[in-house]
Design a protein around this motif. Structure first.
Motif, PDB file in Angstrom:
ATOM      1  N   UNK A  36     -61.239 -32.864   8.382  1.00 53.97           N
ATOM      2  CA  UNK A  36     -60.277 -33.084   7.302  1.00 53.97           C
ATOM      3  C   UNK A  36     -60.442 -32.049   6.197  1.00 53.97           C
ATOM      4  N   UNK A  37     -59.383 -31.926   5.390  1.00 56.06           N
ATOM      5  CA  UNK A  37     -59.353 -30.969   4.283  1.00 56.06           C
ATOM      6  C   UNK A  37     -58.967 -31.703   3.008  1.00 56.06           C
ATOM      7  N   UNK A  38     -59.773 -31.518   1.969  1.00 51.98           N
ATOM      8  CA  UNK A  38     -59.472 -32.057   0.645  1.00 51.98           C
ATOM      9  C   UNK A  38     -59.021 -30.894  -0.226  1.00 51.98           C
ATOM     10  N   UNK A  39     -57.802 -30.972  -0.747  1.00 55.86           N
ATOM     11  CA  UNK A  39     -57.225 -29.863  -1.484  1.00 55.86           C
ATOM     12  C   UNK A  39     -57.888 -29.608  -2.828  1.00 55.86           C
ATOM     13  N   UNK A  40     -57.670 -28.424  -3.345  1.00 52.52           N
ATOM     14  CA  UNK A  40     -58.233 -28.006  -4.627  1.00 52.52           C
ATOM     15  C   UNK A  40     -57.864 -28.977  -5.742  1.00 52.52           C
ATOM     16  N   UNK A  41     -58.865 -29.376  -6.520  1.00 53.63           N
ATOM     17  CA  UNK A  41     -58.632 -30.226  -7.677  1.00 53.63           C
ATOM     18  C   UNK A  41     -58.287 -31.665  -7.373  1.00 53.63           C
ATOM     19  N   UNK A  42     -58.425 -32.078  -6.130  1.00 52.77           N
ATOM     20  CA  UNK A  42     -58.065 -33.450  -5.755  1.00 52.77           C
ATOM     21  C   UNK A  42     -59.103 -34.453  -6.245  1.00 52.77           C
ATOM     22  N   UNK A  43     -58.660 -35.687  -6.456  1.00 51.47           N
ATOM     23  CA  UNK A  43     -59.548 -36.795  -6.793  1.00 51.47           C
ATOM     24  C   UNK A  43     -59.420 -37.824  -5.676  1.00 51.47           C
ATOM     25  N   UNK A  44     -60.467 -37.945  -4.874  1.00 51.49           N
ATOM     26  CA  UNK A  44     -60.427 -38.789  -3.684  1.00 51.49           C
ATOM     27  C   UNK A  44     -61.011 -40.153  -4.027  1.00 51.49           C
ATOM     28  N   UNK A  45     -60.182 -41.191  -3.926  1.00 50.59           N
ATOM     29  CA  UNK A  45     -60.621 -42.552  -4.251  1.00 50.59           C
ATOM     30  C   UNK A  45     -60.496 -43.484  -3.054  1.00 50.59           C
TER      31      UNK A  45
ATOM     32  N   UNK B  75     -58.802 -40.010   6.626  1.00 47.45           N
ATOM     33  CA  UNK B  75     -58.776 -40.123   8.082  1.00 47.45           C
ATOM     34  C   UNK B  75     -59.163 -38.803   8.737  1.00 47.45           C
ATOM     35  N   UNK B  76     -59.742 -38.845   9.941  1.00 45.44           N
ATOM     36  CA  UNK B  76     -60.078 -37.608  10.650  1.00 45.44           C
ATOM     37  C   UNK B  76     -58.862 -36.706  10.817  1.00 45.44           C
ATOM     38  N   UNK B  77     -59.059 -35.418  10.563  1.00 44.96           N
ATOM     39  CA  UNK B  77     -58.006 -34.436  10.743  1.00 44.96           C
ATOM     40  C   UNK B  77     -56.965 -34.389   9.651  1.00 44.96           C
ATOM     41  N   UNK B  78     -57.093 -35.236   8.633  1.00 43.21           N
ATOM     42  CA  UNK B  78     -56.077 -35.309   7.583  1.00 43.21           C
ATOM     43  C   UNK B  78     -56.257 -34.186   6.567  1.00 43.21           C
ATOM     44  N   UNK B  79     -55.162 -33.869   5.891  1.00 49.23           N
ATOM     45  CA  UNK B  79     -55.188 -33.007   4.715  1.00 49.23           C
ATOM     46  C   UNK B  79     -54.707 -33.840   3.545  1.00 49.23           C
ATOM     47  N   UNK B  80     -55.539 -33.956   2.504  1.00 45.23           N
ATOM     48  CA  UNK B  80     -55.170 -34.760   1.346  1.00 45.23           C
ATOM     49  C   UNK B  80     -55.210 -33.887   0.099  1.00 45.23           C
ATOM     50  N   UNK B  81     -54.389 -34.250  -0.887  1.00 41.86           N
ATOM     51  CA  UNK B  81     -54.350 -33.492  -2.134  1.00 41.86           C
ATOM     52  C   UNK B  81     -53.785 -34.373  -3.230  1.00 41.86           C
TER      53      UNK B  81
ATOM     54  N   UNK C  38     -54.040 -36.247  -7.384  1.00 42.87           N
ATOM     55  CA  UNK C  38     -54.835 -37.196  -8.165  1.00 42.87           C
ATOM     56  C   UNK C  38     -53.990 -38.446  -8.401  1.00 42.87           C
ATOM     57  N   UNK C  39     -54.260 -39.523  -7.641  1.00 37.70           N
ATOM     58  CA  UNK C  39     -55.266 -39.623  -6.585  1.00 37.70           C
ATOM     59  C   UNK C  39     -54.832 -38.872  -5.327  1.00 37.70           C
ATOM     60  N   UNK C  40     -55.803 -38.473  -4.515  1.00 34.35           N
ATOM     61  CA  UNK C  40     -55.497 -37.711  -3.305  1.00 34.35           C
ATOM     62  C   UNK C  40     -54.744 -38.570  -2.302  1.00 34.35           C
ATOM     63  N   UNK C  41     -53.685 -37.980  -1.742  1.00 37.47           N
ATOM     64  CA  UNK C  41     -52.896 -38.649  -0.713  1.00 37.47           C
ATOM     65  C   UNK C  41     -52.649 -37.684   0.434  1.00 37.47           C
ATOM     66  N   UNK C  42     -52.403 -38.213   1.632  1.00 32.54           N
ATOM     67  CA  UNK C  42     -52.192 -37.332   2.787  1.00 32.54           C
ATOM     68  C   UNK C  42     -50.952 -36.465   2.619  1.00 32.54           C
ATOM     69  N   UNK C  43     -51.035 -35.256   3.160  1.00 34.67           N
ATOM     70  CA  UNK C  43     -49.892 -34.365   3.208  1.00 34.67           C
ATOM     71  C   UNK C  43     -49.315 -34.375   4.611  1.00 34.67           C
TER      72      UNK C  43
ATOM     73  N   UNK D 288     -45.333 -40.162   1.512  1.00 36.63           N
ATOM     74  CA  UNK D 288     -45.037 -41.239   0.563  1.00 36.63           C
ATOM     75  C   UNK D 288     -45.717 -42.536   0.991  1.00 36.63           C
ATOM     76  N   UNK D 289     -46.123 -43.310  -0.007  1.00 39.42           N
ATOM     77  CA  UNK D 289     -46.684 -44.625   0.265  1.00 39.42           C
ATOM     78  C   UNK D 289     -45.569 -45.578   0.681  1.00 39.42           C
ATOM     79  N   UNK D 290     -45.953 -46.747   1.205  1.00 36.70           N
ATOM     80  CA  UNK D 290     -44.964 -47.742   1.622  1.00 36.70           C
ATOM     81  C   UNK D 290     -44.124 -48.202   0.437  1.00 36.70           C
ATOM     82  N   UNK D 291     -44.760 -48.370  -0.736  1.00 40.77           N
ATOM     83  CA  UNK D 291     -44.019 -48.798  -1.925  1.00 40.77           C
ATOM     84  C   UNK D 291     -42.983 -47.759  -2.329  1.00 40.77           C
ATOM     85  N   UNK D 292     -43.352 -46.483  -2.251  1.00 37.45           N
ATOM     86  CA  UNK D 292     -42.405 -45.425  -2.608  1.00 37.45           C
ATOM     87  C   UNK D 292     -41.232 -45.394  -1.643  1.00 37.45           C
ATOM     88  N   UNK D 293     -41.493 -45.616  -0.362  1.00 34.15           N
ATOM     89  CA  UNK D 293     -40.412 -45.640   0.619  1.00 34.15           C
ATOM     90  C   UNK D 293     -39.438 -46.781   0.319  1.00 34.15           C
ATOM     91  N   UNK D 294     -39.969 -47.932  -0.112  1.00 27.90           N
ATOM     92  CA  UNK D 294     -39.106 -49.069  -0.437  1.00 27.90           C
ATOM     93  C   UNK D 294     -38.177 -48.726  -1.601  1.00 27.90           C
TER      94      UNK D 294
END
Length: 229
Positions: free
Chosen positions: A186-195, A199-205, A207-212, A220-226
């Motif tokens: 996995x890759x954590x992007x520059x300046x990210x805050x991981x809380x 997941x394996x193989x994920x790229x997150x970025x 604050x808070x860090x979310x998958x790309x 988008x999260x499920x709430x955002x999709x709604x």
């Protein structure tokens, strides 16, 4: 008596590795840098005042030399195990180098081929795997596990009781909260805050860090999709 050592790679990290070796030699002359091995530069050329002696697969031609790796970026980190395997070298041939300004607990354990740069802090009870690079000014808290082939970019902060699986890239100035697991590759992007766990193989970025998504857009999260429906 100093021992000859070769640096693998001539990218940006080679500057830091060469500085590290020079800093160690300032206190106790230990290493004689013989040059570089790199697939991207022709043998016989010069880099940072030293000779490029051949490609990576020529490493076996130097049986009396130690080696230190400077290869690895957010683009290439997932291929690092294969890149180092192409040298044909046993892990024991790689030196573990710790900058004199680093603070590594006597209760921490470092693997083979580890590079610990200037200003790094490693807490007690932490286990650092083989071929890990801890770039300048990063912090690793107590009781943490850093898997093989992982790279912590400058000023990354990993809190206590974190488990980073092998072959990850933790971006510059990112922060990982305590008691989390970061999945393999996995890759954590520059300046990210991981809380949350990654997941394996994920790229997150972020604050808070979310998958790309593969396109680089944030998933988008499920709430955002709604909200968007």
């Amino acid at each position: 008596m100093s021992r000859p050592i070769l640096i693998l790679g001539t990218g940006g990290n080679a500057h830091d590795v060469l500085d590290l070796v020079e800093a160690l030699n300032t206190t106790t002359p230990t290493w004689d840098v013989a040059g570089f091995l790199d697939d991207a530069r022709p043998p016989g050329t010069r880099h940072l005042g030293l000779d490029v002696l051949g490609p990576l697969h020529d490493a076996g031609n130097f049986p009396d030399h130690a080696f230190v790796n400077s290869i690895g970026s957010d683009k290439s980190f997932r291929r690092l195990p294969q890149i180092l395997a192409s040298t044909g070298l046993a892990a024991e041939r790689f030196a573990t180098l710790v900058h004199p300004s680093a603070s590594v607990s006597s209760r921490a354990r470092l693997g083979r081929g580890v590079v610990v740069q200037q200003g790094v802090t490693v807490g007690g009870g932490t286990v650092v795997g083989d071929f890990v690079t801890l770039c300048p000014a990063c912090t690793v808290g107590h009781d943490t596990c850093i898997g093989d082939y992982t790279i912590l970019a400058p000023r990354a902060v990993v809190s206590g009781f974190v488990h980073i699986d092998p072959n990850c890239y933790i971006g510059a100035a990112s922060v990982i909260r305590q008691n989390l697991r970061i999945g393999e590759h996995s890759l954590v992007g520059t300046g990210s805050v991981v809380v949350r766990e990654v997941a394996p193989g994920a790229t997150v970025a972020g604050n808070p860090a979310r998958p790309l998504a593969p396109s680089g857009e944030r998933v988008r999260s499920r709430d955002e999709e709604e909200v968007l429906r």
